[in-house]
Design an enzyme around this catalytic site. Structure first.
Site, PDB file in Angstrom:
ATOM      1  N   ASP A 234     -32.951  22.413  65.447  1.00  0.00           N
ATOM      2  CA  ASP A 234     -32.625  21.821  66.756  1.00  0.00           C
ATOM      3  C   ASP A 234     -32.699  20.297  66.697  1.00  0.00           C
ATOM      4  O   ASP A 234     -31.882  19.608  67.306  1.00  0.00           O
ATOM      5  CB  ASP A 234     -33.586  22.360  67.818  1.00  0.00           C
ATOM      6  CG  ASP A 234     -33.465  23.867  67.960  1.00  0.00           C
ATOM      7  OD1 ASP A 234     -32.346  24.389  67.756  1.00  0.00           O
ATOM      8  OD2 ASP A 234     -34.475  24.524  68.247  1.00  0.00           O
ATOM      9  N   SER A 273     -42.481  18.670  68.444  1.00  0.00           N
ATOM     10  CA  SER A 273     -42.188  18.115  67.113  1.00  0.00           C
ATOM     11  C   SER A 273     -40.865  17.356  67.049  1.00  0.00           C
ATOM     12  O   SER A 273     -40.516  16.825  65.987  1.00  0.00           O
ATOM     13  CB  SER A 273     -42.178  19.246  66.075  1.00  0.00           C
ATOM     14  OG  SER A 273     -41.056  20.077  66.278  1.00  0.00           O
TER      15      SER A 273
END
Ligand code: RIB
Length: 286
Positions: A234, A273
Site C-alpha cells: 500500500d 507504518s
C-alpha cells in the site's frame, strides 16, 4: 484543474493483528505472542501513504455505524485526507481484517468487507490520479475509473485481493500494480500487459518489474530490516500515485515507491507504518 492530486477509492478496515512464531497449519492451535489493533484497509493505507508523501488526497468509501467507523474516520481527518465522499452505512459493520504475523514479519490476512462491500458508487471529486484496489465491489471500481477516464485522470489499480477481472475494467486502467501471485491470478503478465500502458509487478524484498511498450525495466530494491510487511504494498501504491500526480515520470515515481514500500516494513501496523516524504527522500539519498 483537479480538486485533488490523488483520489483513492477503497476500503477501510480495523486490523486485528496476532503475532505468533509461525503460521498455524490447518487444524492446529498455537499460543500467540501479542494481539494489537491498528487502522488499516488497503484504501485507507494507500490514502495515508499518498498524503504523507505530499499529495492532496480524498478518500471515497464507507465505514459502518460502529466504534471502528468513528475511529477510522478520525484517522482520515487527522491525516488531512478529505472525507466528504466517505459515507457511513449505519446497518453495516466497519470492515475488519484478521491478520496473522509471524516472526519473519510475513502476514496472512482474511478480510471481512462489511461497509466496504456494501457501498455503491455515488460520484467523487476530480483527481489527477484515481487509485483503487479490490476490497470494494468491482462495480464501484469500474464506475469510478469510467468517470476518472472521462475527466482525464490517470487511473491506477492495485488488484488486491486478486480476482479474475473483466477485460472492460482492465481497459480502464492506465497503470496496474499486482504482486507476483496476483498477476498470475489475473491471467499472467502478457495477458495483463496487453490491456494497460504500465504493468508494475511488485516482488517484495526483490523490488519490482515495470513492463511498458514491450520492454521490461527493473525497479531496484532498498535493503532494510523488516519487522512487519503489512501495508508495504500500500505504501508503494499510494506514494507512487502521489509522485505521478505531482509530475514525476513513471520511472521516478516507481523508485520513490520502492523506497516508501521498503520503509513501511520497518514499523508495525498498516496505517502507522506509512512513511513520510522526508524519510522516503532520506532513504533515496542514502
Ligand atoms: O494491505 C494490507 C491491508 O490489507 C491491511 O491493512 C488489511 O486491512 C487488508 O486490507
Amino acid at each position: 484543474m483537479s480538486d485533488f492530486d490523488v483520489v483513492v477509492v477503497g476500503s477501510l478496515n480495523l486490523d486485528l493483528v496476532v503475532r505468533t512464531e509461525r503460521h498455524p497449519l490447518p487444524g492446529e492451535t498455537l499460543i500467540g505472542r501479542t494481539y494489537l489493533e491498528f487502522a488499516g484497509g488497503k484504501g485507507l493505507n494507500q490514502a495515508v501513504a499518498a498524503a504523507r508523501s505530499g499529495a492532496r488526497v480524498a478518500l471515497v468509501g464507507a465505514v459502518g455505524g460502529d466504534h471502528a467507523g468513528t475511529f477510522l474516520r478520525d484517522i482520515v481527518r487527522s491525516e488531512g485526507i478529505d472525507d466528504t465522499w466517505l459515507g457511513t452505512i449505519d446497518d453495516q459493520p466497519t470492515g475488519r481484517a484478521a491478520i496473522t504475523l509471524d516472526d519473519a514479519g510475513e502476514n496472512s490476512i482474511i478480510v471481512i468487507q462489511g461497509a466496504n462491500g456494501a457501498f455503491s458508487f455515488d460520484g467523487m471529486p476530480t483527481g489527477r490520479v484515481v487509485l483503487a484496489q479490490l476490497e470494494t465491489s468491482l462495480d464501484v471500481v469500474s464506475q469510478a475509473f469510467d468517470l476518472a477516464r472521462g475527466a482525464g485522470a490517470i487511473t491506477v489499480l492495485n488488484p488486491a485481493p486478486a480476482v479474475l477481472l473483466p477485460g472492460e475494467l482492465l481497459d480502464l486502467c492506465d497503470v496496474i500494480i499486482p504482486n507476483e501471485h496476483e498477476v498470475e491470478l489475473l491471467g499472467g503478465r502478457d495477458a495483463v500487459a496487453s490491456h494497460v500502458e504500465h504493468l508494475v509487478v511488485t516482488l517484495g524484498a526483490a523490488g519490482a518489474e515495470h513492463l511498458t511498450d514491450g520492454s521490461l525495466h527493473r525497479v531496484e530494491p532498498f535493503s532494510v530490516q523488516p519487522v512487519d510487511t503489512t501495508g508495504a504494498g500500500d505504501a508503494f501504491c499510494g506514494s507512487f500515485s502521489c509522485r505521478l500526480a505531482l509530475g514525476d515520470t513513471v520511472a521516478d515515481a516507481l523508485r520513490f515507491a520502492a523506497a516508501a514500500g521498503a520503509l513501511a516494513t520497518t514499523n508495525p501496523g498498516a496505517v502507522p507504518s506509512q512513511p513520510y516524504a522526508a524519510d522516503t527522500r532520506a532513504l533515496l539519498d542514502a
